[in-house]
Design a protein around this motif. Sequence first.
Motif, PDB file in Angstrom:
ATOM      1  N   ARG A 337      33.745 -12.001  34.729  1.00  0.00           N
ATOM      2  CA  ARG A 337      34.481 -11.208  33.749  1.00  0.00           C
ATOM      3  C   ARG A 337      33.692 -11.114  32.459  1.00  0.00           C
ATOM      4  N   ILE A 338      33.441  -9.902  32.024  1.00  0.00           N
ATOM      5  CA  ILE A 338      32.729  -9.677  30.772  1.00  0.00           C
ATOM      6  C   ILE A 338      33.744  -9.254  29.709  1.00  0.00           C
ATOM      7  N   PRO A 339      33.914 -10.021  28.650  1.00  0.00           N
ATOM      8  CA  PRO A 339      34.875  -9.638  27.598  1.00  0.00           C
ATOM      9  C   PRO A 339      34.485  -8.298  26.969  1.00  0.00           C
ATOM     10  N   VAL A 340      35.453  -7.409  26.863  1.00  0.00           N
ATOM     11  CA  VAL A 340      35.244  -6.096  26.253  1.00  0.00           C
ATOM     12  C   VAL A 340      36.316  -5.881  25.197  1.00  0.00           C
ATOM     13  N   ASN A 341      35.897  -5.567  23.985  1.00  0.00           N
ATOM     14  CA  ASN A 341      36.826  -5.385  22.874  1.00  0.00           C
ATOM     15  C   ASN A 341      37.368  -3.956  22.877  1.00  0.00           C
ATOM     16  N   GLU A 342      38.424  -3.737  23.677  1.00  0.00           N
ATOM     17  CA  GLU A 342      38.961  -2.392  23.835  1.00  0.00           C
ATOM     18  C   GLU A 342      39.524  -1.836  22.521  1.00  0.00           C
ATOM     19  N   ARG A 343      40.066  -2.694  21.670  1.00  0.00           N
ATOM     20  CA  ARG A 343      40.684  -2.238  20.418  1.00  0.00           C
ATOM     21  C   ARG A 343      39.649  -1.712  19.421  1.00  0.00           C
ATOM     22  N   PHE A 344      38.390  -2.078  19.646  1.00  0.00           N
ATOM     23  CA  PHE A 344      37.321  -1.598  18.774  1.00  0.00           C
ATOM     24  C   PHE A 344      37.328  -0.079  18.682  1.00  0.00           C
ATOM     25  N   ALA A 345      37.649   0.581  19.794  1.00  0.00           N
ATOM     26  CA  ALA A 345      37.566   2.037  19.864  1.00  0.00           C
ATOM     27  C   ALA A 345      38.661   2.752  19.089  1.00  0.00           C
ATOM     28  N   GLU A 346      39.665   2.014  18.600  1.00  0.00           N
ATOM     29  CA  GLU A 346      40.748   2.654  17.846  1.00  0.00           C
ATOM     30  C   GLU A 346      40.223   3.347  16.584  1.00  0.00           C
ATOM     31  N   THR A 347      39.099   2.860  16.083  1.00  0.00           N
ATOM     32  CA  THR A 347      38.472   3.474  14.902  1.00  0.00           C
ATOM     33  C   THR A 347      38.121   4.933  15.157  1.00  0.00           C
ATOM     34  N   PHE A 348      37.891   5.270  16.432  1.00  0.00           N
ATOM     35  CA  PHE A 348      37.409   6.598  16.793  1.00  0.00           C
ATOM     36  C   PHE A 348      38.506   7.456  17.419  1.00  0.00           C
ATOM     37  N   SER A 349      39.755   7.185  17.079  1.00  0.00           N
ATOM     38  CA  SER A 349      40.857   7.986  17.612  1.00  0.00           C
ATOM     39  C   SER A 349      40.826   9.387  16.993  1.00  0.00           C
ATOM     40  N   VAL A 350      41.287  10.360  17.760  1.00  0.00           N
ATOM     41  CA  VAL A 350      41.345  11.740  17.274  1.00  0.00           C
ATOM     42  C   VAL A 350      42.252  11.824  16.051  1.00  0.00           C
ATOM     43  N   ASN A 351      43.316  11.062  16.050  1.00  0.00           N
ATOM     44  CA  ASN A 351      44.250  11.089  14.921  1.00  0.00           C
ATOM     45  C   ASN A 351      43.580  10.596  13.641  1.00  0.00           C
ATOM     46  N   SER A 352      42.854   9.473  13.726  1.00  0.00           N
ATOM     47  CA  SER A 352      42.204   8.902  12.537  1.00  0.00           C
ATOM     48  C   SER A 352      41.112   9.815  12.003  1.00  0.00           C
ATOM     49  N   ILE A 353      40.235  10.290  12.888  1.00  0.00           N
ATOM     50  CA  ILE A 353      39.130  11.155  12.469  1.00  0.00           C
ATOM     51  C   ILE A 353      39.649  12.528  12.061  1.00  0.00           C
ATOM     52  N   GLY A 354      40.676  13.016  12.759  1.00  0.00           N
ATOM     53  CA  GLY A 354      41.242  14.324  12.428  1.00  0.00           C
ATOM     54  C   GLY A 354      41.754  14.387  11.000  1.00  0.00           C
ATOM     55  N   LYS A 355      42.347  13.295  10.536  1.00  0.00           N
ATOM     56  CA  LYS A 355      42.857  13.265   9.158  1.00  0.00           C
ATOM     57  C   LYS A 355      41.726  13.429   8.142  1.00  0.00           C
ATOM     58  N   ILE A 356      40.564  12.880   8.458  1.00  0.00           N
ATOM     59  CA  ILE A 356      39.418  13.018   7.548  1.00  0.00           C
ATOM     60  C   ILE A 356      38.975  14.470   7.487  1.00  0.00           C
ATOM     61  N   TYR A 357      38.919  15.120   8.645  1.00  0.00           N
ATOM     62  CA  TYR A 357      38.578  16.548   8.670  1.00  0.00           C
ATOM     63  C   TYR A 357      39.634  17.387   7.975  1.00  0.00           C
ATOM     64  N   GLU A 358      40.892  17.007   8.147  1.00  0.00           N
ATOM     65  CA  GLU A 358      41.970  17.752   7.507  1.00  0.00           C
ATOM     66  C   GLU A 358      41.843  17.703   5.991  1.00  0.00           C
ATOM     67  N   ASP A 359      41.464  16.550   5.459  1.00  0.00           N
ATOM     68  CA  ASP A 359      41.242  16.436   4.024  1.00  0.00           C
ATOM     69  C   ASP A 359      40.147  17.393   3.560  1.00  0.00           C
ATOM     70  N   LEU A 360      39.093  17.530   4.379  1.00  0.00           N
ATOM     71  CA  LEU A 360      38.022  18.478   4.035  1.00  0.00           C
ATOM     72  C   LEU A 360      38.518  19.919   4.045  1.00  0.00           C
ATOM     73  N   VAL A 361      39.361  20.238   5.019  1.00  0.00           N
ATOM     74  CA  VAL A 361      39.853  21.614   5.171  1.00  0.00           C
ATOM     75  C   VAL A 361      40.715  22.025   3.996  1.00  0.00           C
ATOM     76  N   ILE A 362      41.590  21.130   3.536  1.00  0.00           N
ATOM     77  CA  ILE A 362      42.548  21.506   2.479  1.00  0.00           C
ATOM     78  C   ILE A 362      42.004  21.242   1.081  1.00  0.00           C
ATOM     79  N   ARG A 363      40.847  20.556   1.002  1.00  0.00           N
ATOM     80  CA  ARG A 363      40.273  20.260  -0.308  1.00  0.00           C
ATOM     81  C   ARG A 363      39.780  21.549  -0.971  1.00  0.00           C
ATOM     82  N   ASP A 364      40.036  21.689  -2.272  1.00  0.00           N
ATOM     83  CA  ASP A 364      39.564  22.870  -3.017  1.00  0.00           C
ATOM     84  C   ASP A 364      38.082  22.785  -3.310  1.00  0.00           C
TER      85      ASP A 364
END
Length: 364
Positions: A337-364
């Motif tokens: 068994r090789i330990p794998v940190n599955e929760r690490f990938a939460e940083t790259f969720s579409v919801n988290s990254i999408g919010k950053i792009y959304e800020d760019l879209v609505i920024r003046d």
Amino acid sequence: MKPSVLFFCPTFSSGGVEKVLINLANYFCERGYNTSFLVCRQIGPLETHLNKGVIIHSLNKRVGKCFFESLKFFRRESPSVVICGPQVINILTVVILKFILRRRTKVILTHHSFYDFDVKKMIVWKKFYKSSLRSFYKHSDVVIAVSQAVKDHLVNDIPIPEHKIQVIYNPVIESNFRDLKAEKTSHKWLTGDRDFKVIVCVGRLSRVKNPDALVRLMPDLVKMIDCRLILIGDGEQHQFLKDLVSDLKMAKYIDIHGAVSNPLKYISRSDLVIIPSISETFSMVGVESIAAGIPVLSTPTRGVREVLENCEGCFFESIENREAFMLMICQLLTSNRIPVNERFAETFSVNSIGKIYEDLVIRD
């Protein structure tokens, strides 16, 4: 009133750029934005991942022949924001919207690559690659580098003014990730009990992704451990690799499976994912594999090291060190068994990254 957002890329093929823009389009659509998607040709398996609420436009032309159709489209349509990629589409968008039509449309360019083998082999494009990016990128509103390594490349090698560039990692983990992971596959090596190990390699079949190096390892690797290799993807090396597998008499052990709309169902049932690339700027496959609980062995490219170096379950070794690479594969495949940190990938969720792009879209 929310701005209208258009995403623009060549096709719906199973590449990293396409997957990123589709994930972002779904995010904006789900949040009530008037969202549309423009492609040069409406082909490729990833179209099925696009939210039904996203309006699709197709120019019905290959990338190299779509200039006038693109111009007609943007004369007719006036989105508030365009988010696009890769480089050729980025330049085309800037030329049409900023130089010809003089629109006030916000143009967000996404940049996903280094100056790699795929560019060097293009006789004409390679001569103008750096000068084109230098001349046109500065007229965009912002350039998104998908890793710090990509930003360094743009700033130091092109160069592009640093203030123009923002690092935003790729949105990888979709809201239906568990469903995609659990989706059934009929592949003969991944169903039922098996007494051998399965390696999966996902990516474009091209020189820079280096799948032939992995194929060439297999005759010696199968003598060390009973294993199979599934190559998922398509590209210019497809026939070359088929011929190579035949020449090496490895058809029993290697399956060149082609492009699929959901590689995750193959990844999640494998024992190891290998990334043999000569150059990687990020590796969505690596993040998906970790999120699925599958260990990753990668060549030590700048992009993958930046994203996954400190992640439990990701290992690095140069495939040029043939013996060391094969030994690492054997060690990983024989470990209980090789330990794998599955929760690490939460940083790259579409919801988290999408919010950053959304800020760019609505920024003046």
